[in-house]
Write a protein that holds these residues in place. Sequence first.
Motif, PDB file in Angstrom:
ATOM      1  N   SER A 154       0.855  -1.275   0.035  1.00  0.00           N
ATOM      2  CA  SER A 154      -0.041  -0.107  -0.056  1.00  0.00           C
ATOM      3  C   SER A 154       0.785   1.351   0.066  1.00  0.00           C
ATOM      4  O   SER A 154       0.485   2.314  -0.846  1.00  0.00           O
ATOM      5  CB  SER A 154      -0.899  -0.096   1.322  1.00  0.00           C
ATOM      6  OG  SER A 154      -0.120  -0.135   2.219  1.00  0.00           O
ATOM      7  N   GLN A 155       2.127   1.359   0.843  1.00  0.00           N
ATOM      8  CA  GLN A 155       3.018   2.369   0.736  1.00  0.00           C
ATOM      9  C   GLN A 155       3.461   2.531  -0.808  1.00  0.00           C
ATOM     10  O   GLN A 155       3.597   3.702  -1.398  1.00  0.00           O
ATOM     11  CB  GLN A 155       3.874   2.173   1.663  1.00  0.00           C
ATOM     12  CG  GLN A 155       5.139   3.382   1.847  1.00  0.00           C
ATOM     13  CD  GLN A 155       5.951   3.123   2.930  1.00  0.00           C
ATOM     14  OE1 GLN A 155       6.316   2.147   3.350  1.00  0.00           O
ATOM     15  NE2 GLN A 155       6.835   4.256   2.935  1.00  0.00           N
ATOM     16  N   LYS A 156       3.807   1.347  -1.163  1.00  0.00           N
ATOM     17  CA  LYS A 156       4.471   1.712  -2.714  1.00  0.00           C
ATOM     18  C   LYS A 156       3.406   1.960  -3.739  1.00  0.00           C
ATOM     19  O   LYS A 156       3.762   2.773  -4.755  1.00  0.00           O
ATOM     20  CB  LYS A 156       5.090   0.120  -3.216  1.00  0.00           C
ATOM     21  CG  LYS A 156       6.528   0.038  -2.453  1.00  0.00           C
ATOM     22  CD  LYS A 156       7.038  -1.328  -2.904  1.00  0.00           C
ATOM     23  CE  LYS A 156       6.448  -2.551  -2.361  1.00  0.00           C
ATOM     24  NZ  LYS A 156       6.959  -3.689  -2.737  1.00  0.00           N
ATOM     25  N   ARG A 157       2.136   1.469  -3.497  1.00  0.00           N
ATOM     26  CA  ARG A 157       1.135   1.979  -4.457  1.00  0.00           C
ATOM     27  C   ARG A 157       0.841   3.598  -4.265  1.00  0.00           C
ATOM     28  O   ARG A 157       0.604   4.279  -5.109  1.00  0.00           O
ATOM     29  CB  ARG A 157      -0.152   1.483  -4.286  1.00  0.00           C
ATOM     30  CG  ARG A 157      -1.283   1.707  -5.104  1.00  0.00           C
ATOM     31  CD  ARG A 157      -2.517   0.637  -5.190  1.00  0.00           C
ATOM     32  NE  ARG A 157      -2.935   0.504  -3.666  1.00  0.00           N
ATOM     33  CZ  ARG A 157      -2.778  -0.553  -2.915  1.00  0.00           C
ATOM     34  NH1 ARG A 157      -2.293  -1.805  -3.379  1.00  0.00           N
ATOM     35  NH2 ARG A 157      -3.172  -0.553  -1.564  1.00  0.00           N
ATOM     36  N   ARG A 158       0.827   4.175  -2.882  1.00  0.00           N
ATOM     37  CA  ARG A 158       0.434   5.313  -2.758  1.00  0.00           C
ATOM     38  C   ARG A 158       1.866   6.389  -3.146  1.00  0.00           C
ATOM     39  O   ARG A 158       1.522   7.526  -3.860  1.00  0.00           O
ATOM     40  CB  ARG A 158       0.450   5.605  -1.107  1.00  0.00           C
ATOM     41  CG  ARG A 158       0.108   6.845  -0.679  1.00  0.00           C
ATOM     42  CD  ARG A 158      -0.184   7.007   0.915  1.00  0.00           C
ATOM     43  NE  ARG A 158       0.795   6.513   1.587  1.00  0.00           N
ATOM     44  CZ  ARG A 158       0.546   5.430   2.314  1.00  0.00           C
ATOM     45  NH1 ARG A 158      -0.511   4.387   2.277  1.00  0.00           N
ATOM     46  NH2 ARG A 158       1.567   4.947   3.107  1.00  0.00           N
ATOM     47  N   LEU A 159       3.009   5.544  -3.095  1.00  0.00           N
ATOM     48  CA  LEU A 159       4.228   6.725  -3.595  1.00  0.00           C
ATOM     49  C   LEU A 159       4.416   6.530  -5.164  1.00  0.00           C
ATOM     50  O   LEU A 159       4.919   7.465  -5.618  1.00  0.00           O
ATOM     51  CB  LEU A 159       5.521   5.843  -3.216  1.00  0.00           C
ATOM     52  CG  LEU A 159       5.625   5.891  -1.790  1.00  0.00           C
ATOM     53  CD1 LEU A 159       7.043   5.171  -1.398  1.00  0.00           C
ATOM     54  CD2 LEU A 159       5.890   7.414  -1.182  1.00  0.00           C
ATOM     55  N   SER A 160       3.502   5.775  -5.910  1.00  0.00           N
ATOM     56  CA  SER A 160       3.447   5.775  -7.437  1.00  0.00           C
ATOM     57  C   SER A 160       2.603   6.963  -7.782  1.00  0.00           C
ATOM     58  O   SER A 160       2.475   7.273  -9.020  1.00  0.00           O
ATOM     59  CB  SER A 160       2.780   4.478  -7.551  1.00  0.00           C
ATOM     60  OG  SER A 160       3.769   3.493  -7.824  1.00  0.00           O
ATOM     61  N   LEU A 161       1.727   7.618  -6.938  1.00  0.00           N
ATOM     62  CA  LEU A 161       0.696   8.623  -7.288  1.00  0.00           C
ATOM     63  C   LEU A 161       1.481   9.859  -7.592  1.00  0.00           C
ATOM     64  O   LEU A 161       2.604  10.357  -7.181  1.00  0.00           O
ATOM     65  CB  LEU A 161      -0.350   8.795  -6.495  1.00  0.00           C
ATOM     66  CG  LEU A 161      -1.236   7.582  -6.256  1.00  0.00           C
ATOM     67  CD1 LEU A 161      -2.050   7.660  -5.029  1.00  0.00           C
ATOM     68  CD2 LEU A 161      -1.812   6.960  -7.556  1.00  0.00           C
ATOM     69  N   THR A 162       0.971  10.593  -8.437  1.00  0.00           N
ATOM     70  CA  THR A 162       1.357  12.152  -8.680  1.00  0.00           C
ATOM     71  C   THR A 162       0.497  12.943  -7.868  1.00  0.00           C
ATOM     72  O   THR A 162      -0.311  12.745  -7.593  1.00  0.00           O
ATOM     73  CB  THR A 162       1.417  12.378 -10.176  1.00  0.00           C
ATOM     74  OG1 THR A 162       0.103  12.379 -10.857  1.00  0.00           O
ATOM     75  CG2 THR A 162       2.312  11.582 -11.177  1.00  0.00           C
ATOM     76  N   LEU A 163       1.068  14.126  -7.601  1.00  0.00           N
ATOM     77  CA  LEU A 163       0.511  15.154  -6.861  1.00  0.00           C
ATOM     78  C   LEU A 163       1.003  16.468  -7.368  1.00  0.00           C
ATOM     79  O   LEU A 163       1.772  16.626  -8.000  1.00  0.00           O
ATOM     80  CB  LEU A 163       0.552  15.072  -5.258  1.00  0.00           C
ATOM     81  CG  LEU A 163       2.029  15.395  -4.983  1.00  0.00           C
ATOM     82  CD1 LEU A 163       1.976  16.162  -3.481  1.00  0.00           C
ATOM     83  CD2 LEU A 163       2.907  13.951  -4.810  1.00  0.00           C
ATOM     84  N   CYS A 164       0.248  17.656  -7.138  1.00  0.00           N
ATOM     85  CA  CYS A 164       0.518  18.969  -7.605  1.00  0.00           C
ATOM     86  C   CYS A 164       1.648  19.631  -6.682  1.00  0.00           C
ATOM     87  O   CYS A 164       1.394  19.341  -5.369  1.00  0.00           O
ATOM     88  CB  CYS A 164      -0.637  19.909  -7.599  1.00  0.00           C
ATOM     89  SG  CYS A 164      -1.915  19.326  -9.023  1.00  0.00           S
TER      90      CYS A 164
END
Length: 64
Positions: free
Chosen positions: A39-49
Amino acid sequence: MPKLKTRKAAAKRYKKTANGNFLRHRAYKGHLLRKKSISQKRRLSLTLCVSPGDSKPIKLMLPY
């Protein structure tokens, strides 16, 4: 006045949106992934502004 050059390091890290904001990837996903949870790796894969305070110098690095 001469044309401004694009900082190539910044061009590889940030992407400009239609609204003028900048997108970036999260840190800490380059190595040592075995001990991080899925879940942490999936969250780190996301982009943000990028935050508004940090976007001002990025606009100078990416003029076009």
